[in-house]
Design a protein around this motif. Structure first.
Motif, mmCIF file in Angstrom:
data_model
loop_
_atom_site.group_PDB
_atom_site.id
_atom_site.type_symbol
_atom_site.label_atom_id
_atom_site.label_comp_id
_atom_site.label_asym_id
_atom_site.label_seq_id
_atom_site.Cartn_x
_atom_site.Cartn_y
_atom_site.Cartn_z
ATOM 1 N N ASP A 216 0.889 -1.089 -0.029
ATOM 2 C CA ASP A 216 -0.004 0.056 0.054
ATOM 3 C C ASP A 216 0.795 1.198 -0.014
ATOM 4 O OD1 ASP A 216 -2.443 -1.027 -0.191
ATOM 5 O OD2 ASP A 216 -2.306 -1.800 2.254
ATOM 6 N N HIS A 217 1.967 1.232 0.668
ATOM 7 C CA HIS A 217 2.966 2.276 0.683
ATOM 8 C C HIS A 217 4.299 1.844 0.393
ATOM 9 C CE1 HIS A 217 -0.558 3.475 3.521
ATOM 10 N NE2 HIS A 217 -0.762 4.193 2.646
ATOM 11 N N ILE A 218 4.930 1.105 1.870
ATOM 12 C CA ILE A 218 6.303 0.804 1.473
ATOM 13 C C ILE A 218 6.326 -0.672 1.854
ATOM 14 C CG2 ILE A 218 8.528 0.867 2.414
ATOM 15 C CD1 ILE A 218 7.706 4.033 3.059
ATOM 16 N N ALA A 219 6.473 -1.791 1.223
ATOM 17 C CA ALA A 219 6.268 -3.263 1.536
ATOM 18 C C ALA A 219 7.861 -3.640 2.056
ATOM 19 C CB ALA A 219 5.917 -3.911 0.562
ATOM 20 N N GLN A 220 7.927 -3.961 3.320
ATOM 21 C CA GLN A 220 9.303 -4.243 3.798
ATOM 22 C C GLN A 220 9.092 -5.914 3.700
ATOM 23 O OE1 GLN A 220 11.165 -1.500 6.903
ATOM 24 N NE2 GLN A 220 8.862 -1.438 7.355
ATOM 25 N N LEU A 221 9.858 -6.658 3.033
ATOM 26 C CA LEU A 221 9.938 -8.036 2.805
ATOM 27 C C LEU A 221 11.265 -8.688 3.588
ATOM 28 C CD1 LEU A 221 9.210 -8.583 -0.865
ATOM 29 C CD2 LEU A 221 7.729 -7.955 0.959
ATOM 30 N N CYS A 222 10.765 -9.227 4.777
ATOM 31 C CA CYS A 222 11.808 -9.858 5.817
ATOM 32 C C CYS A 222 11.832 -11.285 5.595
ATOM 33 C CB CYS A 222 11.316 -9.270 7.119
ATOM 34 S SG CYS A 222 11.155 -7.307 7.143
ATOM 35 N N GLY A 223 12.887 -11.772 6.436
ATOM 36 C CA GLY A 223 13.032 -13.245 6.486
ATOM 37 C C GLY A 223 14.446 -13.532 5.972
ATOM 38 N N GLN A 224 14.641 -14.822 6.003
ATOM 39 C CA GLN A 224 15.850 -15.373 5.652
ATOM 40 C C GLN A 224 15.781 -16.267 4.459
ATOM 41 O OE1 GLN A 224 18.051 -17.137 8.832
ATOM 42 N NE2 GLN A 224 17.519 -15.660 10.251
ATOM 43 N N ASN A 225 14.540 -16.192 3.915
ATOM 44 C CA ASN A 225 14.395 -17.009 2.497
ATOM 45 C C ASN A 225 14.713 -15.908 1.489
ATOM 46 O OD1 ASN A 225 13.934 -18.421 0.287
ATOM 47 N ND2 ASN A 225 12.408 -19.756 1.528
ATOM 48 N N ILE A 226 16.091 -15.876 1.125
ATOM 49 C CA ILE A 226 16.678 -14.782 0.094
ATOM 50 C C ILE A 226 16.099 -15.127 -1.161
ATOM 51 C CG2 ILE A 226 18.777 -13.591 -0.832
ATOM 52 C CD1 ILE A 226 18.212 -13.201 2.373
ATOM 53 N N MET A 227 15.944 -16.393 -1.697
ATOM 54 C CA MET A 227 15.733 -16.934 -2.909
ATOM 55 C C MET A 227 14.150 -16.488 -3.334
ATOM 56 S SD MET A 227 17.264 -20.637 -3.620
ATOM 57 C CE MET A 227 16.461 -21.431 -2.014
ATOM 58 N N LYS A 228 13.238 -16.512 -2.231
ATOM 59 C CA LYS A 228 11.978 -16.435 -2.422
ATOM 60 C C LYS A 228 11.990 -14.607 -2.998
ATOM 61 C CE LYS A 228 9.263 -19.681 0.180
ATOM 62 N NZ LYS A 228 8.468 -19.843 1.090
ATOM 63 N N LYS A 229 12.774 -13.748 -2.168
ATOM 64 C CA LYS A 229 12.540 -12.374 -2.179
ATOM 65 C C LYS A 229 13.289 -11.848 -3.483
ATOM 66 C CE LYS A 229 14.178 -11.886 1.956
ATOM 67 N NZ LYS A 229 14.785 -11.233 3.345
ATOM 68 N N THR A 230 14.319 -12.626 -3.793
ATOM 69 C CA THR A 230 15.017 -12.568 -4.933
ATOM 70 C C THR A 230 13.818 -12.550 -6.004
ATOM 71 O OG1 THR A 230 17.020 -13.019 -4.113
ATOM 72 C CG2 THR A 230 17.008 -12.977 -6.449
ATOM 73 N N TYR A 231 13.265 -13.731 -6.234
ATOM 74 C CA TYR A 231 12.505 -14.220 -7.524
ATOM 75 C C TYR A 231 11.165 -13.097 -7.199
ATOM 76 C CZ TYR A 231 9.064 -16.908 -10.292
ATOM 77 O OH TYR A 231 8.231 -17.194 -11.119
ATOM 78 N N ILE A 232 10.662 -12.525 -6.388
ATOM 79 C CA ILE A 232 9.833 -11.542 -6.329
ATOM 80 C C ILE A 232 10.356 -10.209 -7.017
ATOM 81 C CG2 ILE A 232 8.559 -9.756 -4.871
ATOM 82 C CD1 ILE A 232 8.079 -12.133 -2.771
ATOM 83 N N CYS A 233 11.525 -9.983 -6.809
ATOM 84 C CA CYS A 233 11.885 -8.558 -7.318
ATOM 85 C C CYS A 233 12.280 -8.508 -8.536
ATOM 86 C CB CYS A 233 13.244 -8.126 -6.383
ATOM 87 S SG CYS A 233 13.102 -7.535 -4.666
ATOM 88 N N GLU A 234 12.804 -9.962 -9.240
ATOM 89 C CA GLU A 234 13.311 -10.295 -10.549
ATOM 90 C C GLU A 234 11.803 -10.299 -11.341
ATOM 91 O OE1 GLU A 234 15.714 -10.708 -13.921
ATOM 92 O OE2 GLU A 234 16.138 -10.016 -11.785
ATOM 93 N N SER A 235 10.761 -10.845 -10.923
ATOM 94 C CA SER A 235 9.443 -10.904 -11.514
ATOM 95 C C SER A 235 9.018 -9.730 -11.717
ATOM 96 C CB SER A 235 8.628 -11.753 -10.845
ATOM 97 O OG SER A 235 9.056 -13.099 -10.499
#
Length: 327
Positions: free
Chosen positions: A17-36
């Motif tokens: 909605d404003h600033i999404a902070q994606l936390c946690g230690q599953n770097i692969m999931k967060k990387t996939y989100i950003c690349e997508s």
């Protein structure tokens, strides 16, 4: 707004909605989100029909369209310098080109043209005796000269001499300058912000992201994995999502406080700022199995830290009467 990223039959979701902070230690999931998101809102060509990247970004369960948003992605100093340098793909190029349309710039261009005309007139007077030849130029050559300029710091040092924080805040200021001139729906990605900013620097950048959202509607996605970086704010708690063994989006602040008070093992009412502080410290262990360390791990860690003259203390009491017990 709910963002869903598909990977064939699997999905990853988070609130933005404003600033999404994606936390946690599953770097692969967060990387996939950003690349997508980068690929979807770009000119990236999908090579085949059955492709995990094809139309795999959903906003509130619908494809928003590949031209719906402009995406700026920063994950390291090289990315930030690319935004600031003068290239045809950079924000600096967009800003300067649009600035050339200003009246004051036009006036300065007329002065430059007049000076160039006088210079070329003199040069042509000197070569006219050689034959039926003359030197000419076009106004676009002046813009070419600007394009060939080098962006440095104020002391004419290379951009690499700037700190990561200076590069980041310069990018944010430049982005705001471009959006003010050419408004458009924009998503800013700060991938692994905790890898190139200190904790306090990130808090300053977070405040700036809030201003960009309030003034220009710019949406931001930040990925974090190191302790102490999350900025937990009462009104934006639902924009925090944790990716570990599973994914978990934090509930509203009121719901979280009620949940803690009702389920806490002993009778205790936590202050509002205390709840936010605790979430900031433990967020990366949420949705992660076997995340709590054992007594042996704590003891060995303390023994090693003692050799480094580092103290280990446990905070006790409420926020107002907070005191620390040395282990």
């Amino acid at each position: 707004m709910k963002i869903t990223i598909r990977d064939f039959e699997k999905t990853l979701s988070f609130n933005l909605d404003h600033i999404a902070q994606l936390c946690g230690q599953n770097i692969m999931k967060k990387t996939y989100i950003c690349e997508s998101i980068r690929r979807y809102f770009s000119s990236f060509k999908y090579s085949e029909e059955k492709n995990k990247w094809r139309d795999n970004v959903l906003f509130d369960n619908e494809n928003p369209g590949r031209k719906a948003y402009s995406v700026i992605s920063l994950s390291n100093p090289a990315d930030m310098m690319a935004v600031i340098k003068l290239t045809k793909q950079s924000l600096m190029y967009e800003f300067l080109k649009s600035s050339m349309q200003d009246f004051q710039w036009q006036k300065q261009m007329e002065i430059i043209e007049n000076q160039l005309a006088e210079m070329f007139l003199e040069l042509n007077n000197r070569i006219k005796d050689f034959g039926n030849i003359a030197m000419t130029y076009s106004v676009s050559d002046v813009w070419d000269m600007i394009q060939k300029s080098t962006v440095t710091d104020t002391n004419e040092n290379d951009l690499s001499e700037l700190s990561n924080y200076e590069l980041c805040t310069t990018c944010l200021g430049l982005l705001e300058g471009v959006i003010e001139r050419m408004p458009r729906k924009t998503i800013l990605i700060l991938e692994n912000a905790d890898h190139f900013l200190t904790r306090e620097e990130y808090r300053q950048v977070f405040r700036k992201l809030g201003q960009l959202n309030y003034k220009h509607g710019i949406l931001s996605i930040v990925t974090l994995s190191l302790d102490g970086y999350l900025v937990a704010e009462r009104d934006d708690l639902e924009d925090v999502t944790v990716f570990n063994d599973t994914e978990f989006s934090l509930p509203s602040f009121e719901y979280l406080c009620d949940f803690i008070e009702f389920n806490y093992p002993i009778q205790r009412t936590m202050q509002e700022d205390e709840v936010l502080t605790v979430i900031e410290k433990c967020v990366h262990n949420i949705a992660r199995e076997n995340a709590l360390v054992s007594i042996e791990e704590n003891v060995i860690c303390k023994l090693i830290n003692n050799t480094l003259q580092m103290e280990e203390k446990v905070a006790c009491g409420t926020e107002s009467e907070r005191h620390f017990i040395e282990l």
